[in-house]
Design a protein around this motif. Sequence first.
Motif, PDB file in Angstrom:
ATOM      1  N   VAL A 273       0.875  -1.164   0.000  1.00  0.00           N
ATOM      2  CA  VAL A 273       0.000   0.000   0.000  1.00  0.00           C
ATOM      3  C   VAL A 273       0.916   1.217   0.000  1.00  0.00           C
ATOM      4  CG1 VAL A 273      -1.751   1.299   1.249  1.00  0.00           C
ATOM      5  CG2 VAL A 273      -1.828  -1.216   1.250  1.00  0.00           C
TER       6      VAL A 273
ATOM      7  N   ALA B 220      -4.371  -5.581   2.897  1.00  0.00           N
ATOM      8  CA  ALA B 220      -4.114  -4.444   2.017  1.00  0.00           C
ATOM      9  C   ALA B 220      -5.359  -3.598   1.766  1.00  0.00           C
ATOM     10  CB  ALA B 220      -3.510  -4.927   0.696  1.00  0.00           C
TER      11      ALA B 220
ATOM     12  N   ALA C 135      -5.720   0.288   3.058  1.00  0.00           N
ATOM     13  CA  ALA C 135      -5.926   1.353   2.079  1.00  0.00           C
ATOM     14  C   ALA C 135      -7.182   2.153   2.393  1.00  0.00           C
ATOM     15  CB  ALA C 135      -6.014   0.757   0.677  1.00  0.00           C
TER      16      ALA C 135
ATOM     17  N   VAL D 111      -3.522   7.601  -1.153  1.00  0.00           N
ATOM     18  CA  VAL D 111      -3.124   6.210  -1.217  1.00  0.00           C
ATOM     19  C   VAL D 111      -3.110   5.711  -2.648  1.00  0.00           C
ATOM     20  CG1 VAL D 111      -3.706   3.843  -0.512  1.00  0.00           C
ATOM     21  CG2 VAL D 111      -4.034   5.746   1.092  1.00  0.00           C
TER      22      VAL D 111
ATOM     23  N   GLN E  83      -2.587   1.971  -4.636  1.00  0.00           N
ATOM     24  CA  GLN E  83      -2.560   0.549  -4.347  1.00  0.00           C
ATOM     25  C   GLN E  83      -2.440  -0.252  -5.625  1.00  0.00           C
ATOM     26  OE1 GLN E  83      -5.907  -0.902  -2.150  1.00  0.00           O
ATOM     27  NE2 GLN E  83      -5.011  -2.937  -1.841  1.00  0.00           N
TER      28      GLN E  83
END
Length: 361
Positions: free
Chosen positions: A295, A345, A349, A359, A361
């Motif tokens: 992340v 994850a 996030a 963020v 990802q």
Amino acid sequence: MRTALVVGTGLIGTSAALALVARGVTVHLADHDPQQSRTAAALGAGTDEEPPGPVDLAIVAVPPAHVAATLADVMGRRAARGYLDVASVKGGPRRELEALGLDLTAYIGTHPMSGLEKSGPLAATGELFEGRPWVLTPTRDTETDVLNLALELVALCRAVPVVMDADAHDRAVALVSHMPHLMSSMVAARLEHAEETAVRLCGQGIRDVTRIAASDPRMWIDILSANPGPVADLLSSVAADLDETVQALRALQSSDDAKRREGASGVEEVLRRGNAGQVRVPGKHGAAPAVYESVVVLIDDQPGQLARIFADAGRAGVNIEDVRIEHAAGQPAGLVELSVVPSAAPVLAAALRERGWGVRQ
């Protein structure tokens, strides 16, 4: 162990002394440079005064080329009940000691697998060895009491003992330490006269590859001089791979489709072999490597940013397995790559986005 003598107050010797002092051991310090031992003493690593009598354990922390002579001196003075060295090669110093005709029942070779790019007592820390392997290379002649003293040292430094044959150790460190250091230096050398515009593009990848090239060349001359054969053998095999890869890349420049396919196959082969080797590198706490997801979070270069991210991850109930930071070129910002187990994850996030973080990802 109540008393110890550390001969050589560089990074490793001073770090071991700091760890021992923190756990109640009386440590005496000695060095060919009195100023260096005084510096170590001022840091709280012990006293630079001569011990009043034999200590429990003498720890010789000098370059490999000087191990045998230094051990011969301290053993000749009967300075301790047991003796060990912490040099990064083991076979050569042991054979030198045997050639000197010394009684090696009170000696054991060891190597803490830990270090920094910096050297000297000012770089030392009592936590240097925590959780790191510490290799012990006893022989059939090594007394049990001496082995137990070495194990006690490893425990007091909170390292993990690993017992190996001396020559097997030297081949292993050539593979995982000495050869990679030279490779890192060779890559870094390409940057010495590179154009500034190219150097400014350096990212995390080149930083990772060249990080250990910052180490003291004089120290590494001592190390490599004590283990040249295994390192040369490995570099020879790397050179063969380089030759094949160069040929494959040249083939990719060809106008002939068959040659280009052959070139692509050759490059793919070396990349696949790299994948196969990389997955064998031990993971967290020395366990089998785990698969994580990343992340990536944009942060400003300001105090407290990392603490906030970790605190927000903790509130979300997510454990951060690893972290890397890539700084933006020419801007007070960067990207933090947080490695977590795959199931965590999306949770992390979402939680970070809710708290206002940018963020990816």
